[in-house]
Each structure stands twice: as C-alpha cells, then as structure tokens.
Scaffold this motif. Sequence first.
Motif, PDB file in Angstrom:
ATOM      1  N   ARG A   4       7.959  42.672  61.366  1.00  9.62           N
ATOM      2  CA  ARG A   4       7.724  41.416  62.067  1.00  9.62           C
ATOM      3  C   ARG A   4       6.320  40.890  61.783  1.00  9.62           C
ATOM      4  O   ARG A   4       6.119  39.684  61.652  1.00  9.62           O
ATOM      5  CB  ARG A   4       7.926  41.601  63.577  1.00  9.62           C
ATOM      6  CG  ARG A   4       7.789  40.307  64.366  1.00  9.62           C
ATOM      7  CD  ARG A   4       8.390  40.440  65.726  1.00  9.62           C
ATOM      8  NE  ARG A   4       8.319  39.186  66.457  1.00  9.62           N
ATOM      9  CZ  ARG A   4       8.971  38.959  67.577  1.00  9.62           C
ATOM     10  NH1 ARG A   4       9.763  39.876  68.087  1.00  9.62           N
ATOM     11  NH2 ARG A   4       8.859  37.802  68.191  1.00  9.62           N
ATOM     12  N   GLU A   5       5.358  41.801  61.663  1.00 10.66           N
ATOM     13  CA  GLU A   5       3.981  41.390  61.380  1.00 10.66           C
ATOM     14  C   GLU A   5       3.890  40.707  60.015  1.00 10.66           C
ATOM     15  O   GLU A   5       3.225  39.678  59.865  1.00 10.66           O
ATOM     16  CB  GLU A   5       3.043  42.605  61.435  1.00 10.66           C
ATOM     17  CG  GLU A   5       2.852  43.199  62.812  1.00 10.66           C
ATOM     18  CD  GLU A   5       4.036  44.011  63.300  1.00 10.66           C
ATOM     19  OE1 GLU A   5       4.910  44.381  62.461  1.00 10.66           O
ATOM     20  OE2 GLU A   5       4.116  44.266  64.512  1.00 10.66           O
ATOM     21  N   LEU A   6       4.562  41.290  59.018  1.00  9.85           N
ATOM     22  CA  LEU A   6       4.549  40.692  57.690  1.00  9.85           C
ATOM     23  C   LEU A   6       5.270  39.350  57.699  1.00  9.85           C
ATOM     24  O   LEU A   6       4.834  38.393  57.060  1.00  9.85           O
ATOM     25  CB  LEU A   6       5.208  41.640  56.682  1.00  9.85           C
ATOM     26  CG  LEU A   6       5.281  41.129  55.229  1.00  9.85           C
ATOM     27  CD1 LEU A   6       3.900  40.781  54.711  1.00  9.85           C
ATOM     28  CD2 LEU A   6       5.952  42.170  54.338  1.00  9.85           C
ATOM     29  N   LYS A   7       6.384  39.276  58.434  1.00 12.23           N
ATOM     30  CA  LYS A   7       7.094  38.009  58.560  1.00 12.23           C
ATOM     31  C   LYS A   7       6.187  36.939  59.149  1.00 12.23           C
ATOM     32  O   LYS A   7       6.182  35.788  58.697  1.00 12.23           O
ATOM     33  CB  LYS A   7       8.335  38.173  59.449  1.00 12.23           C
ATOM     34  CG  LYS A   7       9.533  38.800  58.777  1.00 12.23           C
ATOM     35  CD  LYS A   7      10.743  38.703  59.701  1.00 12.23           C
ATOM     36  CE  LYS A   7      12.018  39.144  59.015  1.00 12.23           C
ATOM     37  NZ  LYS A   7      13.202  38.862  59.856  1.00 12.23           N
ATOM     38  N   ASN A   8       5.434  37.305  60.178  1.00  8.87           N
ATOM     39  CA  ASN A   8       4.532  36.344  60.814  1.00  8.87           C
ATOM     40  C   ASN A   8       3.475  35.838  59.847  1.00  8.87           C
ATOM     41  O   ASN A   8       3.158  34.647  59.833  1.00  8.87           O
ATOM     42  CB  ASN A   8       3.855  36.978  62.036  1.00  8.87           C
ATOM     43  CG  ASN A   8       4.708  36.884  63.289  1.00  8.87           C
ATOM     44  OD1 ASN A   8       5.328  35.863  63.545  1.00  8.87           O
ATOM     45  ND2 ASN A   8       4.733  37.956  64.079  1.00  8.87           N
ATOM     46  N   VAL A   9       2.934  36.729  59.050  1.00  8.27           N
ATOM     47  CA  VAL A   9       1.920  36.332  58.069  1.00  8.27           C
ATOM     48  C   VAL A   9       2.517  35.361  57.056  1.00  8.27           C
ATOM     49  O   VAL A   9       1.928  34.315  56.751  1.00  8.27           O
ATOM     50  CB  VAL A   9       1.357  37.580  57.343  1.00  8.27           C
ATOM     51  CG1 VAL A   9       0.497  37.157  56.151  1.00  8.27           C
ATOM     52  CG2 VAL A   9       0.538  38.425  58.314  1.00  8.27           C
ATOM     53  N   ARG A  10       3.679  35.690  56.547  1.00  8.90           N
ATOM     54  CA  ARG A  10       4.332  34.830  55.553  1.00  8.90           C
ATOM     55  C   ARG A  10       4.745  33.494  56.170  1.00  8.90           C
ATOM     56  O   ARG A  10       4.652  32.451  55.525  1.00  8.90           O
ATOM     57  CB  ARG A  10       5.548  35.544  54.977  1.00  8.90           C
ATOM     58  CG  ARG A  10       5.201  36.778  54.154  1.00  8.90           C
ATOM     59  CD  ARG A  10       6.439  37.574  53.792  1.00  8.90           C
ATOM     60  NE  ARG A  10       7.337  36.811  52.940  1.00  8.90           N
ATOM     61  CZ  ARG A  10       8.586  37.188  52.679  1.00  8.90           C
ATOM     62  NH1 ARG A  10       9.080  38.294  53.227  1.00  8.90           N
ATOM     63  NH2 ARG A  10       9.351  36.456  51.894  1.00  8.90           N
TER      64      ARG A  10
END
Length: 212
Positions: A4-10
């Motif tokens: 989810r953290e990577l999704k948020n960054v992207r």
Amino acid sequence: MPTRELKNVRFKRIVAEAAGCTRCPAMCERTAVLSELNGSVAARIMFIGEAPGRKGADRTRKPFSGDQSGKNFDRFLASIGLSRAQIFITSAALCNPRTDSGANRRPGKTELANCSEFLRRTIEIIDPAVVVTLGSVALDALKSIAPHDLSLKHSAATVHSWDGRVLVPIYHPSPQVLASHRREAEQLRDYKVVARAIKQANLQLNVCSFAA
C-alpha cells in the motif's frame, strides 16, 4: 502485488503529473479530478466514468458528487450494500470538457487519447479485481489499454474477462440516461450484476447477495 505504501507513492506521482498536464488546449484552465478523494489505493473495485461534470466533480473535486448523477450513483451503490470506502472511481477524461457556452460535452477522441496513459497507469496502480464502466465512453476507453470487442448496447450488465480482471459494463447514472436509455429499475438490476461479479471475484465485501 505492490504494498500500500508503494501504491501511495506511485499514486501521488500520477496525481501530480495529471495536475500539471496541458495536453488538451480546451481544458488547460481546468484541473484533473484525481486525488485521494477518488478512493483508496487499496480498493479492489474500480468504477470508470466518462469525465467530471461541470456542476459535479469539476466543482467538488470528488467523482460523482455534487450533482444529480452523483446522487443517482450513491443510490445505486447503496442498493447493493456497497460504499464509496470500498471502491475507487476515475474517468476516461480527467478534466471537464465543455462547449463554448459552458455546457458539459462528451470528450473528443484526442482528449481521450491524451488521458489514456493516466487511465492505464491508474488501473495498474490500483490493480482492481473488478472494473465497472459507466457508459459507452468509459467502456471504449479501455480498448486503448487492452483490446476488447464489447459494446454497451450488447454487453451491458454482463460479466466479462478483460486484461486479467472481471469487467462489467453498465450505463451512466446521469438523469439524461435514466430518462431515455436505462430507467431506474433497469439500472438497479444492473447493479445486482455488479454485486454478483464482486462475489465471483471472491472479494470479501459485504455486498448484497442476489440470485443469478
């Protein structure tokens, strides 16, 4: 699957790119409707509309809100026990297309092509198991991402496989469509198909169960 953290960054990256986009000359004075107000990056269900409405999302910055289309949409979601917290909503064109007089209009082919990369990347980031298109423009916009031969007239409220996902094309919840193409009772039945598609995708959501 990305965290989810990577999704948020992207997602934040694509939001910033969309906000600064100037590809469509007729829309340069408007801002793309794409932010955390569209929904959670962890959502497993994505709804795709045509474009933000002048009195709706273009004003509120939240898809399908502030106008009658938004009220209809919320009512249809509620009919199957689905909430906005469980879905992500975007559109084929991220900015509000208008006529010279200021009225809403359908986005043109070039405008849709200019937005197709944003749509592709948004689908890639959210990675929904179920995609629901609202109207023919949204359904056709998916062809630039992964080919399909579906049309709203012949494929509405039926469940299909598309790009490794479950796809359900349904009609747009606008008052004009309700008055002339797909009445309230028919649209409510369409959402029952959406509920069945969610269950077929084995998503653990509290949606109403309906017989096939």
